[in-house]
Design a protein around this motif. Sequence first.
Motif, short mmCIF file in Angstrom:
data_model
loop_
_atom_site.label_atom_id
_atom_site.label_comp_id
_atom_site.label_asym_id
_atom_site.label_seq_id
_atom_site.Cartn_x
_atom_site.Cartn_y
_atom_site.Cartn_z
N ASN A 1 -10.16 14.24 3.14
CA ASN A 1 -10.34 15.61 3.64
C ASN A 1 -10.53 15.65 5.15
N GLY A 2 -9.88 14.73 5.84
CA GLY A 2 -9.93 14.70 7.30
C GLY A 2 -8.57 15.03 7.89
N ARG A 3 -8.45 14.83 9.21
CA ARG A 3 -7.20 15.12 9.91
C ARG A 3 -6.97 14.06 10.96
N ILE A 4 -5.69 13.70 11.18
CA ILE A 4 -5.33 12.73 12.20
C ILE A 4 -4.24 13.34 13.07
N TRP A 5 -4.32 13.11 14.39
CA TRP A 5 -3.32 13.66 15.30
C TRP A 5 -3.28 12.83 16.57
N VAL A 6 -2.33 13.17 17.45
CA VAL A 6 -2.16 12.41 18.68
C VAL A 6 -1.87 13.36 19.83
N GLU A 7 -2.38 12.99 21.00
CA GLU A 7 -2.05 13.69 22.24
C GLU A 7 -1.49 12.66 23.21
N SER A 8 -0.28 12.95 23.75
CA SER A 8 0.35 11.96 24.60
C SER A 8 1.41 12.61 25.48
N GLU A 9 1.71 11.90 26.56
CA GLU A 9 2.79 12.28 27.46
C GLU A 9 3.49 11.00 27.86
N LEU A 10 4.82 11.03 27.84
CA LEU A 10 5.61 9.83 28.09
C LEU A 10 5.26 9.23 29.45
N GLY A 11 4.88 7.97 29.42
CA GLY A 11 4.54 7.27 30.65
C GLY A 11 3.07 7.34 31.03
N TYR A 12 2.25 8.09 30.28
CA TYR A 12 0.84 8.27 30.63
C TYR A 12 -0.10 7.91 29.48
N ASP B 1 5.74 14.94 16.50
CA ASP B 1 5.68 15.58 15.18
C ASP B 1 6.08 14.65 14.04
N LYS B 2 6.87 13.61 14.34
CA LYS B 2 7.36 12.71 13.28
C LYS B 2 6.61 11.38 13.25
N LEU B 3 5.63 11.24 14.14
CA LEU B 3 5.00 9.94 14.34
C LEU B 3 4.31 9.42 13.07
N PHE B 4 3.79 10.34 12.23
CA PHE B 4 3.06 9.93 11.04
C PHE B 4 3.94 9.92 9.79
N ASP B 5 5.30 10.06 9.98
CA ASP B 5 6.22 9.98 8.84
C ASP B 5 6.42 8.52 8.46
N ASN C 1 0.82 -1.21 0.00
CA ASN C 1 0.00 0.00 0.00
C ASN C 1 0.86 1.27 0.00
N VAL C 2 2.01 1.24 0.71
CA VAL C 2 2.93 2.38 0.69
C VAL C 2 3.43 2.62 -0.73
N SER C 3 3.84 1.51 -1.39
CA SER C 3 4.34 1.63 -2.75
C SER C 3 3.25 2.16 -3.69
N ARG C 4 2.02 1.61 -3.56
CA ARG C 4 0.93 2.06 -4.42
C ARG C 4 0.57 3.51 -4.14
N LEU C 5 0.62 3.88 -2.86
CA LEU C 5 0.29 5.27 -2.49
C LEU C 5 1.27 6.24 -3.14
N GLU C 6 2.56 5.91 -3.08
CA GLU C 6 3.57 6.82 -3.63
C GLU C 6 3.53 6.86 -5.15
N LEU D 1 0.33 5.23 6.61
CA LEU D 1 -0.77 4.93 5.70
C LEU D 1 -2.09 5.50 6.23
N SER D 2 -2.29 5.40 7.55
CA SER D 2 -3.52 5.93 8.14
C SER D 2 -3.64 7.42 7.90
N ALA D 3 -2.51 8.15 8.11
CA ALA D 3 -2.53 9.60 7.90
C ALA D 3 -2.83 9.95 6.45
N GLU D 4 -2.26 9.19 5.51
CA GLU D 4 -2.49 9.47 4.09
C GLU D 4 -3.95 9.18 3.71
N ILE D 5 -4.50 8.09 4.24
CA ILE D 5 -5.89 7.75 3.92
C ILE D 5 -6.84 8.82 4.46
#
Length: 580
Positions: A546-557, A513-517, A409-414, A537-541
Amino acid sequence: MSQTKTATAIHIGENALIQMANQAMLAIWDKDQSVIGKTLEDALPELKGQPFAEMFKRVWLEGITLSGVETAAELKVAGQLSTFYFDFEYKAIKNEIGQTICILHTAIDVTDRVNNRKLMEEFYNKEQALEREQALNEELAASNEELNAVNEELAQSQEELMSLNEDLEIRVEARVKELSASETRYRIISDELAAINEEMTASNEELALAHEHLKETFDELEDKEIALRLAIEAANFGTWHIHSESRAFITSVRLRELFGYDPTHVITIEEALGQITEEYRAYVAEKLENAINGNGDYDVSYPVIGFNDQQIRWLRAVGNLKKDKSGEFSSFTGVVMDISMLKKDEQRKSDFIAMVSHELKTPLTSLNGYIQVLQRKAIVFQDNFVNSSLEMASKQVKKMTSMINGFLNVSRLESGKIVLNPTYFSLTDLIENVVEESRLMETSHTINFQHCEHTPVYADYDKISNVIVNLLSNAVKYAPIAKNIEVTCTINNQMVQVSVKDHGIGIGARDIDKLFDRYYRVESDSQVSGFGIGLYLSAEIIARHNGRIWVESELGYGATFYFNLPLYQASAEKTAPMLI
């Protein structure tokens, strides 16, 4: 020729070998017939360093005629080197085919004429000087008369000055008295000025220290600027500067070369954008305008076609907006680098992964088929160990198949070959189905889903399902101890928002910031397998929907992943499947 009164000689060769000289010429040279057969400079050594030998050479080689009038020559006559003046001519004598066979040399001694003219000029100059002297004497006599008259006027003026001087002395005496009265006042002012001077001296010392500090700071800045310039040159980066108001565009030589222009050509923003390929041009222009207007960062990659060489290059540009101290305008500066080789390496890597993944699918499909056959046969024997081993093998094959599909899917996407097949469905129903399947597969964790009503979307059912499966799978992998996973669904501003929350190891700020690379994996002590393609792949889909994907996190929590999709509007029209 020997009988003519005109001094005549015949020479041959570029060294002016004397072939013949009449008595008049021998008399000028103060020589006899013994010079016949010698070169001119051998016969007359004093001519060395004078231009005549070179002139003979030109006449012989070029077949021309050279002449001179009242030309000075240094000759030794009667053992004494003296200056003589001649009218002379060196003439090339040619045969019928135009070849020079000899040089005819004639000369007339005009020394007496030149000397007499000089005497006449000297006599004339002296006579002119005498006349000027007489005129000056007459002018001096008239000046003396005027001086006598001036002296009489000066005597009269002196008497008037004496009278004025007496009057001035009286006034000065009165002024001195006034100044004496003002002296006390000036002393007070002087004391005040002394105090001010002390304060100014202290201020000057402080300013000197501040100046020294500024100078040290300036030297440090200059050293850093030199180091930065050397780093930019070493990295082969191009640089630019844009004035936010005037849009003046200042570029380095390297930037102009990267866009295919001559190093001396002054390019405009429009010319630079014009070399970006059409599919990226509007995107880059929009990002540039947003950055100049202070509405976002500027870090874009795009292909360009060189203006002169028509060569395709991939460039990455990074810029920063900084306000001027006056606040009236901003400066947008940045660098641009050639990432063509990086793009080629990425393409080769993607091609290799696609090829290997495609080749692995066939044996995996066969292996999965064999395992299913063995599972059916193992049921007959009711061997628990064999059944559990085959079930574990089946899970591993499915896991491997899922990873290979991810690579494909990565290859097809690119390469733009993944097709979206959007349909109308309820996102809540899809989440319920995926959660139910995950509960069956991931029995070690508890997955709780908070429903929301009326969530119609127009999207690719399978692709969105893959996104939810990936988020749930990550929540299970990265929360091995905390067993609760919470899935929620909310509606906000015509967007349906889905979240997947775990209570696991969490994600550090530097990784978010790099998690979806592509191929990016968080470095941690946990032994979690994966290749860093699921979130990419999830971020590209989601982006293609026309949507958005993101994450909120803190190390250990733990971590909470979100994505949203536009709600389906009743007025929306169906569109055909599209390539992404």
